[in-house]
Write a protein that holds these residues in place. Sequence first.
Motif, mmCIF file in Angstrom:
data_model
loop_
_atom_site.group_PDB
_atom_site.id
_atom_site.type_symbol
_atom_site.label_atom_id
_atom_site.label_comp_id
_atom_site.label_asym_id
_atom_site.label_seq_id
_atom_site.Cartn_x
_atom_site.Cartn_y
_atom_site.Cartn_z
ATOM 1 N N ASP A 151 0.854 -1.192 0.000
ATOM 2 C CA ASP A 151 0.000 0.000 0.000
ATOM 3 C C ASP A 151 0.891 1.245 0.000
ATOM 4 O O ASP A 151 2.004 1.217 0.531
ATOM 5 C CB ASP A 151 -0.857 -0.020 1.299
ATOM 6 C CG ASP A 151 -2.107 0.851 1.231
ATOM 7 O OD1 ASP A 151 -2.071 1.912 0.601
ATOM 8 O OD2 ASP A 151 -3.106 0.459 1.865
ATOM 9 N N ALA A 152 0.397 2.340 -0.572
ATOM 10 C CA ALA A 152 1.079 3.634 -0.412
ATOM 11 C C ALA A 152 0.863 4.192 0.981
ATOM 12 O O ALA A 152 1.590 5.091 1.414
ATOM 13 C CB ALA A 152 0.555 4.626 -1.444
ATOM 14 N N HIS A 153 -0.162 3.685 1.676
ATOM 15 C CA HIS A 153 -0.584 4.237 2.966
ATOM 16 C C HIS A 153 -0.531 3.162 4.043
ATOM 17 O O HIS A 153 -0.803 1.992 3.767
ATOM 18 C CB HIS A 153 -2.023 4.775 2.854
ATOM 19 C CG HIS A 153 -2.218 5.669 1.666
ATOM 20 N ND1 HIS A 153 -2.737 5.207 0.483
ATOM 21 C CD2 HIS A 153 -1.918 6.978 1.467
ATOM 22 C CE1 HIS A 153 -2.762 6.196 -0.398
ATOM 23 N NE2 HIS A 153 -2.274 7.282 0.161
HETATM 24 MN MN MN Z 1 -3.601 3.278 -0.140
#
Ligand code: MN
Length: 318
Positions: A151-153
Motif C-alpha cells: 500500500d502507499a498508505h
Molecule cells: Mn492506499
Amino acid sequence: MKNHQPKNQPLGGNVHPRFSGPGTFMRLPSTDDLKGLDVAFLGIPMDIGTSWRSGTRFGPKQIRAESNMLRPYNMWTKAAPFDHLNCADIGDIAINTFDLKDTVIRIASFYEDLLKYPLVPMAMGGDHTLTLPILRSIKKKYGPVALIHIDAHADINDEMFGEKIAHGTPFRRAYEEGLIDPNLVYQIGVRGTGYSARDFDEARDWGFKVIQAEEIWHKSLLPLGERVKNDLRHSPVYISFDIDSLDPAYAPGTGTPEIGGLTTPQAIELIRSLSGLNIVGCDLVEVSPPYDPSGNTALTAANILYEMLCILPNVESK
Ligand code: MN
Ligand code: MN
C-alpha cells in the motif's frame, strides 16, 4: 490435493470471443455452491469508506471485465492454477451503501459462512475498509494471522473525521483487536506526506516491518520477497494489496494516489517471490474505474489477482 474431480476452467478465447460471454473473473463459472471449491473470487463493491475520490464501488465490475483477457497458464513461473485448484466466481456481497457500519457487519457475516468451507477467498474491492471485517472472520478460523500489506498508505489512523471505521483505519483496528500477529506484519510501499513525521513509526513500535517505497526504489523485490517468505513461513498469511501501492503512472485509477510508487514489474516480482507461503486469503482493493479511463488500472489489478492465485498452496510451479 483435495479431490480429483474435474476442475472449473476459464472459458477459452477460442471457444467464445473474449469480448463476450460471462462477466465473471477470468470468465470462470459463476456459482453460489461453495462445496468443492478451493478458491472463491468475490466482489465487495463499496466506496463509502473513502476519504478523497470515490468510485471503488465499480471496482469489481471493471476488474472482472479486464480479467476476461487473461489466459490460464503463467508463462514465466509455469504455474497452472486451474489444473490444480477448483475456482469459481461467487458474485458480490450485498453491501448497504447507506451505512458503513452495517456494511462491515455484512462482510464479516458473509465471510463467516464462506470460511466454513476449506477454500481461499480472493476479494475484489472496494475500498480498504473491507479488510477489517475480513480479518475479523479470518481470525475466528485461523487465529491471529501474518499479514502482507502492500500500500502507499499505512492505514493505521485512529480516527478519520471522528470515525473509527474508514478506509484509513483498518490495520490499527486489526492490531488493537489482535486479528494479526504484529511481529508478522509487513507493510510495503508506504510513502508520501503525513500528518506527523512519526506516522509510520508507531506501527514499527508495535512490531510491524514497514518498508517505505524509497527503500525499494530502482530495486528488484526478489530479495525482499525472500525475506518476507522466510519470516512468515510458519504462519497462516493474509495478503492485502492496495492498488495505490503502484505508482500512479501504472495505476492512475484509484482514490488516493501517491507519486513515487512501485512499478508493475516490482509488484509481480514481489507476489511471485511469496510462493510457498500458507496463504489463507487475499484482497485487491481501491480500484476506482471513474479515474481509470484506459482501463489499465483494472487490467493491472486483474493480473495481480491472477499472480496471487498462481502462488496459492497446491499450485505447482517449476
Ligand atoms: Mn492506499
Ligand atoms: Mn489502503
